[in-house]
Design an enzyme around this catalytic site. Structure first.
Site: not given
Length: 362
Positions: A33, A258, A306
């Site tokens: 799954k 950051y 990101m």
């Protein structure tokens, strides 16, 4: 081309499946799954096609993807059907179906299927997620057989705390199951990955005709927080890797990334890697999370962004532009990364996206 990629070792996948069968002494449905826990359901099922007794998925969409790829083995729908109009598709494609609610039982009774179904009748033995109440279990079994719409019933339940090796809850759930199924002559499926690996004493007389449902162990990750002998025999299937794309030499006292979550305490050599939370690497992984650069262990430093993250190269003078970075795999275990990021290997694998997939040993 961006160097972030996941290497999927299909031979390790086959090894782990065989381990599940060997240690359980039962037939095994390979759970694929969620796109094979992020490993690629179709490619994993194809790799296991000649070996597996069958497969398990969450829903009919996942099952039809496997059928469209030529997988002819039994496929179990672990959540059953969500609407009664799925029953003709279940019949058409020869899918096996979990029944965990009375409304599903009633839908089968009302259905127009002409080929009797294979049903896995799920008991809520104490997880309290889905499953029939113990008081309803035997009557549901009798109604399914009396409906004329069901050819065979497998009795099943699911353990809530089998990954806790010192917890008595699995034994308590097993006792509830045994009481509820008393007098019912049918095959049984109870054991998920942690129950296969960590609780053999609960199943000293496991029948070869019964079923286990290995999931996370197929992909080579332990479900346990502590060391466990059988889990140590698993082989990691996925290696998530990328390369260093820039190097910075910083003096002591300089922030990185950051939010200045990391400030160098000494002259620090920083490697910037093409990998970030958009690829599925956990944003909340802290400084100190292990990585391997050119086969040598080091650490993540600073906040994951990101598309990039930073690693400490201070003690790796030979590393630089183009050096290979392993985030998890055969050297850096996914379970160790998950522990530092306060999550579980399941989520690491399932969150993977954007990276290229390369299959080995297929």
């Amino acid at each position: 081309m961006r160097p972030a990629r996941a290497l999927i070792d299909l031979q390790a996948l086959r090894h782990n499946y065989q381990l599940a069968r060997d240690v359980s002494g039962a037939r095994a449905l390979a759970v694929v799954k969620a796109d094979g826990y992020g490993h690629g359901a179709v490619r994993c099922a194809q790799a296991l096609a000649e070996q597996a007794d069958g497969f398990a998925v969450a829903c009919i969409e996942e099952a039809l993807q496997l059928r469209d790829a030529g997988i002819g083995a039994p496929i179990l729908l672990l959540e059953g059907f969500f609407e009664a109009d799925e029953l003709p598709l279940i019949e058409q494609h020869g899918l096996w179906c979990v029944v965990h609610s009375l409304w599903q039982l009633e839908a089968i009774e009302r259905s127009t299927v002409t080929t009797p179904l294979q049903v896995w009748l799920k008991l809520d033995s104490g997880m309290h997620r889905v499953g029939l109440h113990p008081a309803d279990y035997q009557e549901a079994y009798r109604r399914l057989l009396a409906s004329g719409k069901v050819a065979k019933i497998v009795l099943m339940s699911h353990f809530a705390r089998a990954d806790e090796l010192d917890c008595p809850r699995s034994a308590e759930q097993l006792a509830v199951f045994e009481q509820a199924r008393q007098g019912l002559a049918a095959e049984v499926s109870l054991r998920n990955s942690p129950a296969v690996l960590g609780w053999p004493e609960l199943f000293p007389q496991q029948r070869p005709s019964d079923w286990v449902r290995p999931g996370i162990m197929l992909y080579g990750a332990t479900p346990f927080e502590q060391a466990q002998a059988t889990a140590a025999r698993l082989q990691p299937v996925m290696t998530l890797e990328s390369k260093i794309i820039a190097v910075r030499d910083l003096p002591a006292g300089e922030p990185v990334g950051y939010g200045a979550r990391f400030v160098s305490e000494r002259p620090t050599r920083v490697g910037v890697v093409a990998m970030g939370y958009a690829d599925g690497y956990p944003r909340h992984a802290p400084t100190g999370t292990p990585v391997a650069v050119d086969g040598q262990l080091t650490r993540l430093i600073g906040r994951v962004s990101m598309d990039m993250l930073t690693v400490d190269l201070s003690d790796l003078p030979g590393a630089g532009l183009g050096s290979r970075v392993e985030f998890w795999g055969k050297q850096v275990l996914a379970s160790d990364v998950a522990a530092r990021a306060e999550t579980i290997p399941y989520q690491l694998f399932c969150n993977l996206r954007r990276v290229r997939m390369h299959y080995l040993g297929g």
